[in-house]
Design an enzyme around this catalytic site. Structure first.
Site, mmCIF file in Angstrom:
data_model
loop_
_atom_site.group_PDB
_atom_site.id
_atom_site.type_symbol
_atom_site.label_atom_id
_atom_site.label_comp_id
_atom_site.label_asym_id
_atom_site.label_seq_id
_atom_site.Cartn_x
_atom_site.Cartn_y
_atom_site.Cartn_z
ATOM 1 N N HIS A 48 0.801 -1.234 0.000
ATOM 2 C CA HIS A 48 0.000 0.000 0.000
ATOM 3 C C HIS A 48 0.831 1.281 0.000
ATOM 4 O O HIS A 48 0.261 2.360 0.118
ATOM 5 C CB HIS A 48 -0.939 0.023 1.204
ATOM 6 C CG HIS A 48 -2.165 -0.837 1.030
ATOM 7 N ND1 HIS A 48 -3.116 -0.596 0.065
ATOM 8 C CD2 HIS A 48 -2.577 -1.944 1.683
ATOM 9 C CE1 HIS A 48 -4.066 -1.511 0.137
ATOM 10 N NE2 HIS A 48 -3.766 -2.354 1.116
ATOM 11 N N ARG A 73 6.165 -6.712 3.073
ATOM 12 C CA ARG A 73 4.858 -7.122 2.568
ATOM 13 C C ARG A 73 4.824 -6.833 1.067
ATOM 14 O O ARG A 73 4.746 -5.662 0.660
ATOM 15 C CB ARG A 73 3.744 -6.365 3.284
ATOM 16 C CG ARG A 73 2.374 -6.689 2.682
ATOM 17 C CD ARG A 73 1.238 -6.357 3.593
ATOM 18 N NE ARG A 73 0.835 -4.973 3.589
ATOM 19 C CZ ARG A 73 -0.325 -4.541 4.087
ATOM 20 N NH1 ARG A 73 -1.180 -5.404 4.630
ATOM 21 N NH2 ARG A 73 -0.638 -3.269 4.074
ATOM 22 N N ASP A 87 16.076 -12.243 -3.771
ATOM 23 C CA ASP A 87 17.449 -11.982 -4.230
ATOM 24 C C ASP A 87 18.036 -10.691 -3.676
ATOM 25 O O ASP A 87 19.260 -10.573 -3.568
ATOM 26 C CB ASP A 87 17.519 -12.018 -5.770
ATOM 27 C CG ASP A 87 17.530 -13.453 -6.292
ATOM 28 O OD1 ASP A 87 17.800 -14.378 -5.500
ATOM 29 O OD2 ASP A 87 17.282 -13.649 -7.498
ATOM 30 N N GLU A 152 -7.424 -12.234 5.775
ATOM 31 C CA GLU A 152 -8.138 -10.957 5.900
ATOM 32 C C GLU A 152 -9.409 -10.934 5.066
ATOM 33 O O GLU A 152 -9.763 -9.925 4.473
ATOM 34 C CB GLU A 152 -7.215 -9.779 5.564
ATOM 35 C CG GLU A 152 -6.334 -9.948 4.344
ATOM 36 C CD GLU A 152 -5.327 -8.803 4.174
ATOM 37 O OE1 GLU A 152 -5.433 -7.765 4.849
ATOM 38 O OE2 GLU A 152 -4.432 -8.950 3.335
ATOM 39 N N ASP A 178 -9.173 -5.133 6.067
ATOM 40 C CA ASP A 178 -9.747 -5.896 4.957
ATOM 41 C C ASP A 178 -10.745 -6.935 5.439
ATOM 42 O O ASP A 178 -11.736 -7.216 4.757
ATOM 43 C CB ASP A 178 -8.623 -6.549 4.127
ATOM 44 C CG ASP A 178 -7.976 -5.526 3.197
ATOM 45 O OD1 ASP A 178 -8.709 -4.908 2.404
ATOM 46 O OD2 ASP A 178 -6.756 -5.325 3.269
HETATM 47 C C1 3PY Z 1 -5.500 -4.839 7.083
HETATM 48 O O1 3PY Z 1 -5.896 -4.373 8.165
HETATM 49 O O2 3PY Z 1 -6.258 -5.156 6.162
HETATM 50 C C2 3PY Z 1 -4.067 -5.049 6.879
HETATM 51 O O3 3PY Z 1 -3.696 -5.565 5.870
HETATM 52 C C3 3PY Z 1 -3.059 -4.623 7.879
HETATM 53 O O4 3PY Z 1 -3.439 -4.258 9.026
HETATM 54 MG MG MG Z 2 -5.092 -5.745 4.384
#
Ligand code: 3PY
Ligand code: MG
Length: 259
Positions: A48, A73, A87, A152, A178
């Site tokens: 993000h 991430r 790598d 999520e 999410d």
């Molecule tokens: C979310 O809350 O959706 C995340 O990916 C991280 O907190």
């Molecule tokens: Mg998320």
């Protein structure tokens, strides 16, 4: 020259809760300031935030002298992207939007060299292998990889036991924002139904023997999640710290602009 030890993986195994800070600002001075703050891990957010591959590498280099573990991430499950991250020296991955055991299995294989996986070899040009100065790299790299998948969505919650059973998955991190959206409560991660789903999932993860992680900017909630079994917690972001501190300072001198 020795293969770098994965401090994050060791920390998870230590029994102590690992506290982390989320990094969304692709500036190495921010990374260094955060690296010296005393956190156990720092999350570099390629999903993000405006990080490009070279920004991630620069963050890894900036953080390296400090006693803190980087976790990355990635924006997707794409094996070509993951290969490049491996790598440049990423050892710990927090992969978003993992809904099924099949996706988790594919990720576990992508991150490991044969025979456990199908990671491609390019050691002479990779920072991870210190450009072939780590003679044992291809034999030992797999030991230091840590894969955390993010659950999520409603689908991920339904498949949680199967995801947890996947070999090569070290832990599961709940994404509250999410998850709330997937449950029909977008923008309301504190909704009682979402809170109950999170507590239930953390208990399921703890019972499986794998590591459970959560994100909370509220210290009281973070303590609650650790009581529920989470053993790694993201408790802040560089962006919200800067936004909060700058706003508070401005408000002291110009309260009228914050009414
Ligand atoms: C979310 O809350 O959706 C995340 O990916 C991280 O907190
Ligand atoms: Mg998320």
């Amino acid at each position: 020259m020795e293969l770098p030890v994965n401090r994050f993986k060791r920390g998870l195994g230590s029994g102590d809760v690992q506290y982390g800070l989320w990094l969304g600002l692709p500036d190495t001075s921010v990374a260094e300031i955060a690296a010296g703050a005393g956190f156990d891990w720092l999350l570099i957010d390629h999903e993000h935030s405006p990080f490009e591959l070279r920004d991630i590498m620069a963050h890894l280099q900036a953080i390296a002298p400090y006693p803190v573990a980087p976790v990355v991430r990635p924006v997707s499950h794409d094996s070509a992207l993951l290969k490049k991250l491996l790598d440049i020296g990423v050892q710990s991955f927090l992969v978003p939007m993992v809904d099924t055991a099949e996706q988790a299995r594919t990720l576990a294989r992508t991150l490991r060299y044969p025979p456990q996986g199908d990671r491609g070899l390019g050691t002479s040009i990779s920072r991870a292998a210190r450009w072939n100065r780590l003679p044992d790299y291809v034999h030992r790299a797999n030991e230091e990889i840590c894969l955390i998948v993010q659950a999520e969505s409603v689908t991920a919650m339904a498949n949680l036991d199967e995801i947890l059973a996947v070999e090569g998955v070290d832990g599961v991190f709940i994404g509250p924002s999410d998850l709330a959206a997937s449950m029909g409560h977008i923008g309301d991660a504190g909704h009682p139904d979402v809170a109950a789903a999170i507590d239930h999932a953390l208990a399921q993860i703890a019972a499986s023997g794998k590591h459970g992680g959560m994100f909370s900017l509220d210290p009281q909630k973070a303590a609650h999640y650790s009581e529920k079994g989470a053993n790694f917690l993201a408790v802040g972001t560089d962006t919200t710290l800067l936004a909060g501190a700058t706003r508070a300072l401005a408000a002291r001198f110009k309260p009228e602009s914050h009414s």
